[in-house]
Design a protein around this motif. Structure first.
Motif, PDB file in Angstrom:
ATOM      1  N   THR A 189       0.879  -1.181  -0.183  1.00 23.88           N
ATOM      2  CA  THR A 189      -0.098  -0.073   0.133  1.00 23.88           C
ATOM      3  C   THR A 189       0.935   1.304   0.055  1.00 23.88           C
ATOM      4  O   THR A 189       1.751   1.456   1.023  1.00 23.88           O
ATOM      5  CB  THR A 189      -0.799  -0.095   1.284  1.00 23.88           C
ATOM      6  OG1 THR A 189      -1.772  -0.969   1.194  1.00 23.88           O
ATOM      7  CG2 THR A 189      -1.549   1.277   1.292  1.00 23.88           C
ATOM      8  N   ALA A 190       0.551   2.251  -0.875  1.00 23.70           N
ATOM      9  CA  ALA A 190       1.260   3.339  -0.851  1.00 23.70           C
ATOM     10  C   ALA A 190       0.588   4.206   0.372  1.00 23.70           C
ATOM     11  O   ALA A 190      -0.687   4.351   0.361  1.00 23.70           O
ATOM     12  CB  ALA A 190       1.066   4.129  -2.068  1.00 23.70           C
ATOM     13  N   LEU A 191       1.270   4.888   1.097  1.00 21.03           N
ATOM     14  CA  LEU A 191       0.951   5.753   2.208  1.00 21.03           C
ATOM     15  C   LEU A 191       0.971   7.105   1.958  1.00 21.03           C
ATOM     16  O   LEU A 191       1.742   7.512   1.368  1.00 21.03           O
ATOM     17  CB  LEU A 191       1.896   5.372   3.399  1.00 21.03           C
ATOM     18  CG  LEU A 191       2.215   4.048   3.782  1.00 21.03           C
ATOM     19  CD1 LEU A 191       3.076   3.825   5.103  1.00 21.03           C
ATOM     20  CD2 LEU A 191       0.884   3.301   4.315  1.00 21.03           C
ATOM     21  N   PRO A 192      -0.128   7.845   2.471  1.00 21.29           N
ATOM     22  CA  PRO A 192      -0.376   9.272   2.328  1.00 21.29           C
ATOM     23  C   PRO A 192       1.041   9.948   3.195  1.00 21.29           C
ATOM     24  O   PRO A 192       1.299   9.437   4.357  1.00 21.29           O
ATOM     25  CB  PRO A 192      -1.540   9.523   2.980  1.00 21.29           C
ATOM     26  CG  PRO A 192      -1.953   8.307   3.782  1.00 21.29           C
ATOM     27  CD  PRO A 192      -1.132   7.324   3.045  1.00 21.29           C
ATOM     28  N   THR A 193       1.787  10.881   2.880  1.00 25.93           N
ATOM     29  CA  THR A 193       2.762  11.416   3.629  1.00 25.93           C
ATOM     30  C   THR A 193       2.913  12.823   3.684  1.00 25.93           C
ATOM     31  O   THR A 193       2.126  13.387   2.947  1.00 25.93           O
ATOM     32  CB  THR A 193       4.160  10.753   2.871  1.00 25.93           C
ATOM     33  OG1 THR A 193       4.188  11.334   1.706  1.00 25.93           O
ATOM     34  CG2 THR A 193       4.131   9.144   2.785  1.00 25.93           C
ATOM     35  N   GLU A 194       3.787  13.352   4.458  1.00 23.77           N
ATOM     36  CA  GLU A 194       4.184  14.603   4.708  1.00 23.77           C
ATOM     37  C   GLU A 194       5.825  14.641   4.512  1.00 23.77           C
ATOM     38  O   GLU A 194       6.427  14.823   5.408  1.00 23.77           O
ATOM     39  CB  GLU A 194       3.554  15.244   6.068  1.00 23.77           C
ATOM     40  CG  GLU A 194       2.236  15.243   6.142  1.00 23.77           C
ATOM     41  CD  GLU A 194       1.306  16.116   5.769  1.00 23.77           C
ATOM     42  OE1 GLU A 194       2.286  17.213   5.161  1.00 23.77           O
ATOM     43  OE2 GLU A 194       0.163  16.132   5.430  1.00 23.77           O
ATOM     44  N   PRO A 195       6.375  14.868   3.406  1.00 23.39           N
ATOM     45  CA  PRO A 195       7.589  14.596   3.266  1.00 23.39           C
ATOM     46  C   PRO A 195       8.524  15.749   3.849  1.00 23.39           C
ATOM     47  O   PRO A 195       9.564  15.465   4.466  1.00 23.39           O
ATOM     48  CB  PRO A 195       8.062  15.101   1.757  1.00 23.39           C
ATOM     49  CG  PRO A 195       6.690  14.353   0.997  1.00 23.39           C
ATOM     50  CD  PRO A 195       5.411  14.907   2.150  1.00 23.39           C
ATOM     51  N   GLU A 196       7.868  17.039   4.093  1.00 24.07           N
ATOM     52  CA  GLU A 196       8.771  17.986   4.807  1.00 24.07           C
ATOM     53  C   GLU A 196       8.721  17.625   6.171  1.00 24.07           C
ATOM     54  O   GLU A 196      10.002  17.974   6.791  1.00 24.07           O
ATOM     55  CB  GLU A 196       7.954  19.331   4.398  1.00 24.07           C
ATOM     56  CG  GLU A 196       8.321  19.932   3.156  1.00 24.07           C
ATOM     57  CD  GLU A 196       7.717  21.166   3.097  1.00 24.07           C
ATOM     58  OE1 GLU A 196       7.318  21.735   3.936  1.00 24.07           O
ATOM     59  OE2 GLU A 196       7.708  21.916   1.562  1.00 24.07           O
TER      60      GLU A 196
END
Length: 244
Positions: A189-196
């Motif tokens: 599953t691709a996860l929703p992320t917050e890269p910063e």
């Protein structure tokens, strides 16, 4: 407010591997707790255990794990997560005397998975998480492997996200996947992320950046190369996002 519990072998694994997802969940209204298992201070380390801190520029008298616990608190703050530190010893303090040994089979006399299960069980009982996140043990580091074994012993009947262990996932020298057969049955599953937010959290582990990435610039470069993407194997009906 729903609670997500991340079970991190070391003081950086959750942020490195799933920090973007944890930050996103916190922003979406989850309470997020990162419980790190192997964080105990061992006074007067010697041999390989001592080298694990001196090769990072820390003097022998430094309380290496206290420094790392402080880094972890700053990292979790950047993610919007709470930090818990369980008092188990890292592998170099349990008889693993070389880097090669850390990535070999667990010692037959190493009962850390039993102790980890004993430490995790009260967290599951008291925190009542709706979601658990944990490592796949890609790379085969013995502490990661024994963390997975502890979770298997507990037979957690909750939705689980098994994260891909970064940066082992990008290293050719640590390709082991000891739980590949078990995890292959679960959807990726691709996860929703917050890269910063993930970058800020990873950057808080200052003692590790030179060893792991060649310094802060290397961290930024490697995280950028991932495009901010995180994936996991999903076990059960995993609620990836949920409003408060």
């Amino acid at each position: 407010m729903p609670l997500a519990l991340a079970l991190s072998p070391h003081l950086d694994d959750a942020a490195f591997s799933a920090g973007g997802a944890l930050a996103h969940m916190a922003r979406e209204g989850w309470e997020v707790v990162v419980a790190t298992i192997f964080t105990a201070t061992v006074p007067s380390p010697t041999g390989f255990a001592l080298a694990c801190q001196t090769d990072k520029g820390l003097p022998p008298e430094a309380d290496y794990m206290a420094i790392r616990r402080a880094e972890d608190r700053r990292a979790c703050e950047a993610l919007g997560a709470g930090a818990l530190h369980l008092p188990l010893r890292e592998a170099p303090h349990r008889g693993y005397g070389s880097a090669a040994a850390l990535f070999g089979p667990p010692r037959s006399d190493d009962m850390a998975h039993l102790h980890a299960a004993e430490a995790i069980a009260p967290l599951l009982r008291d925190l009542r998480p709706e979601l658990v996140l944990a490592p796949q043990a890609i790379g085969g580091h013995v502490d990661h492997v024994l963390t997975v074994r502890a979770i298997q012993l507990l037979d957690i009947r909750l939705p689980l996200l098994w994260w891909r262990d970064f940066p082992y996932t990008i290293r050719a020298d640590t390709p082991r996947r000891p739980f590949e057969a078990m995890l292959a049955t679960l959807p990726e599953t691709a996860l929703p992320t917050e890269p910063e937010a993930k970058h800020r959290a990873c950057a808080a582990y200052t003692t590790q950046l030179g060893y792991q990435f060649g310094g802060p610039e290397g961290l930024a470069r490697i995280l950028a190369a991932t495009g901010g993407q995180e994936t996991a194997r999903a076990q059960g009906a995993v609620p990836l996002t949920r409003a408060a």
